[in-house]
Design a protein around this motif. Structure first.
Motif, PDB file in Angstrom:
ATOM      1  N   THR A 129       0.809  -1.228   0.000  1.00 22.01           N
ATOM      2  CA  THR A 129       0.000   0.000   0.000  1.00 22.01           C
ATOM      3  C   THR A 129       0.837   1.270   0.000  1.00 22.01           C
ATOM      4  N   GLY A 130       2.112   1.159   0.396  1.00 19.79           N
ATOM      5  CA  GLY A 130       2.942   2.344   0.465  1.00 19.79           C
ATOM      6  C   GLY A 130       2.794   3.128   1.754  1.00 19.79           C
ATOM      7  N   ASN A 156       3.540   4.303   5.475  1.00 21.05           N
ATOM      8  CA  ASN A 156       4.786   4.234   6.230  1.00 21.05           C
ATOM      9  C   ASN A 156       4.637   3.181   7.332  1.00 21.05           C
TER      10      ASN A 156
END
Length: 202
Positions: free
Chosen positions: A144-145, A147
């Motif tokens: 999903t990217g 963090n």
């Protein structure tokens, strides 16, 4: 001959572990299980038990480790199914519900010992849940990217919800369990969408 004895020892150890899992049900927890009871179910003399485990508590910790490993392996299988074209949440929950249906005793052990009276057992279950959460965190970051901090918060929320719903699912019939799975999938999508929205706005 030495190898044969070693194989027999491993076979007996496996029989003890399987016997203990087999004795768990909705009325019978590990804390109420006796060494003699396990030995009888495994088909060995009680004195033979000590050739494989120091005491009943060591057996219990082994069961917790195996339960956690079994569950993590199952969710890895779910990710393989996802890679073949299944939806992430839907496939994961279907796989989890299949696990509960086929391995209710294993899941009962994790649930009970998570809040049990033994500090060692509680710590062992907590470690297994942490492993599960960390794997989900890494998977979320990769797909999903998000963090890592946000992905970990999302994973924690999802794992807690899944385990809680799994406890509810244990005593339901097939139709009720399917309905519960549908509800859980929606709730997990709420968490996922909320995480992505939060990341976008902060």
């Amino acid at each position: 001959m030495t190898q044969s004895r070693q194989q027999q020892k491993l076979k007996t150890r496996r029989a003890i572990i399987d016997a203990a899992f087999g004795l768990l049900d909705e009325q019978h927890s590990f804390s109420s299980m006796s060494l003699r009871e396990v030995a009888r179910a495994a088909g060995i003399a009680p004195t033979s038990f000590y050739r494989h485990f120091k005491d009943i508590d060591e057996l219990g910790l082994t069961l917790v480790d195996e339960a956690g490993l079994t569950l993590r392996q199952l969710m890895r299988q779910a990710r393989v199914r996802i890679a073949s074209g299944g939806g992430v949440i839907s496939t994961s929950i279907d796989t989890f519900m299949e696990f509960i249906s086929a391995n209710s005793n294993i899941f009962r052990l994790l649930l009970r010992e998570h809040t049990g009276t033994s500090n060692a057992f509680r710590a062992a279950v907590f470690r297994e849940i942490q492993h599960f959460t960390e794997e989900l965190t890494d998977y979320t970051v990769a797909t999903t990217g998000l963090n890592k901090k946000l992905a970990n918060l999302q994973a924690e929320a999802m794992v807690k919800l899944v385990f809680s719903t799994g406890a509810e699912a244990l005593d339901l019939d097939t139709t009720q369990r399917e309905q519960l799975a549908v509800r859980l999938k929606i709730q997990l999508r709420f968490i996922t969408n909320g995480s992505l929205e939060y990341a976008k706005n902060n």
